[in-house]
Design a protein around this motif. Sequence first.
Motif, PDB file in Angstrom:
ATOM      1  N   CYS A  28       0.825  -1.212   0.000  1.00 18.74           N
ATOM      2  CA  CYS A  28       0.000   0.000   0.000  1.00 18.74           C
ATOM      3  C   CYS A  28       0.858   1.260   0.000  1.00 18.74           C
ATOM      4  N   ILE A  29       1.932   1.256   0.768  1.00 16.43           N
ATOM      5  CA  ILE A  29       2.829   2.415   0.796  1.00 16.43           C
ATOM      6  C   ILE A  29       3.456   2.630  -0.582  1.00 16.43           C
ATOM      7  N   ALA A  30       3.871   1.553  -1.226  1.00 13.61           N
ATOM      8  CA  ALA A  30       4.459   1.673  -2.563  1.00 13.61           C
ATOM      9  C   ALA A  30       3.445   2.252  -3.547  1.00 13.61           C
ATOM     10  N   ALA A  31       2.193   1.827  -3.439  1.00 16.21           N
ATOM     11  CA  ALA A  31       1.151   2.333  -4.336  1.00 16.21           C
ATOM     12  C   ALA A  31       0.907   3.817  -4.112  1.00 16.21           C
ATOM     13  N   VAL A  32       0.897   4.230  -2.845  1.00 13.19           N
ATOM     14  CA  VAL A  32       0.702   5.644  -2.512  1.00 13.19           C
ATOM     15  C   VAL A  32       1.878   6.476  -3.016  1.00 13.19           C
ATOM     16  N   ASP A  33       3.080   6.006  -2.771  1.00 11.86           N
ATOM     17  CA  ASP A  33       4.278   6.753  -3.193  1.00 11.86           C
ATOM     18  C   ASP A  33       4.305   6.953  -4.706  1.00 11.86           C
ATOM     19  N   ARG A  34       3.945   5.920  -5.433  1.00  9.39           N
ATOM     20  CA  ARG A  34       3.976   5.996  -6.896  1.00  9.39           C
ATOM     21  C   ARG A  34       3.085   7.133  -7.400  1.00  9.39           C
ATOM     22  N   LEU A  35       1.929   7.299  -6.774  1.00  6.68           N
ATOM     23  CA  LEU A  35       0.993   8.341  -7.197  1.00  6.68           C
ATOM     24  C   LEU A  35       1.412   9.714  -6.689  1.00  6.68           C
ATOM     25  N   PHE A  36       1.889   9.765  -5.467  1.00  6.39           N
ATOM     26  CA  PHE A  36       2.257  11.063  -4.904  1.00  6.39           C
ATOM     27  C   PHE A  36       3.433  11.677  -5.657  1.00  6.39           C
TER      28      PHE A  36
END
Length: 389
Positions: free
Chosen positions: A328-336
């Motif tokens: 989930c953190i990786a998914a958030v970072d990719r978008l941010f």
Amino acid sequence: MKKPNPLLEDLKAILPTIAANAAEAERLRMVPAENIALLKGIGMHRAFQPRKYGGMEISLPEFADCVVALAGACASTAWAFSLLCTHSHQLAMFSSQLQDEVWGENPDATASSSIAPFGKVEEVEGGVIFNGEMGWSSGCDHAEWAIFGCRRQDAEGNLNYCFAVLPRRDYEIRDDWFAAGMKGSGTKTLIVRDAFVPNHRIQAAKDMMEGKSAGFGLYPDSKIFYTPYRPYFASGFSAIGLGIAERMLEAFKEKTRNRVRAYTGASVGTATLALMRLAESTHQVAAARAFLEKTWRDHAEHGERHEYPSRETLAFWRTNQAYAVKMCIAAVDRLFEAAGGTSWFENNEMQRLFRDSHMTGAHAYTDYDVCAQILGRELMGLEPDPSMV
């Protein structure tokens, strides 16, 4: 097909107000009283409370779905309130005398916690004298009780990890929660000075993992109390990580759909790289949800069968949530990373989601470096490392 979840439907009705209070939660550095009142108004604090005291005793998957939805509105509120809920599951494994003290006169009572065994105890007749500066107690401003960690010596001289439960009158709250993530969780320090804790309010952690605690068997018809305490206690962290990530997907789409580049006027929402980032994060978050839902169902089914998990199953339960949080953190970072400079403004939801997402991976139970070692040892048939809880 999932069965209906009445608590989730009630929760959805109050989520817009809780989301609107997210900035206020960060300003206060604690969950606003209005949020607590709304959540108690739908009875969410009774999710894991025994029916004997008016509780719901809902399944872990039903509860986790509620936490995911709540985290999408305000992760700080979800963090603090989910712990107040899961602590009720832990309290149900203590003696009936303790449960009567907590819920007998006030069925709405909740407990915060500081469970790392930093408390100092002195043995006295009938119990212990407890002292300590106990940090990381999320939601403590809204709790009537607290669960504290300590090490207590047994008859053979061994130090056993234990939990001691104290009422609000026996500790002070130090207002010291100044953090970059989960700013509104009110995760403060509790100060205990020379408080007497009777034996019926103390329980060994090992007993609560092995069906040997004073409260074990008090509710033979229950589907949720024939289970180790720790998986329920830890369940909220991964659910919050998932809720943040799912909300980040929506926030990214909302922001990017009509975004144009400042210097060229080019549309960002139709740019190939933005579409690719959104697609990969969507797949990653969906995979995290499927992984967690399978784990939560496994928890629930063991409890329904009154079957205690094997050591290998416990190792997977312990570590699955950390891997899901990592995804989930990786998914958030990719978008941010692709959301543009305005996403860093304090009034932009996406920077809060980014900060809170990383906080979900900072807890001891979601530290994947630790979890990978725990699972690796189990997969290779090695004994657990006692330095890794």
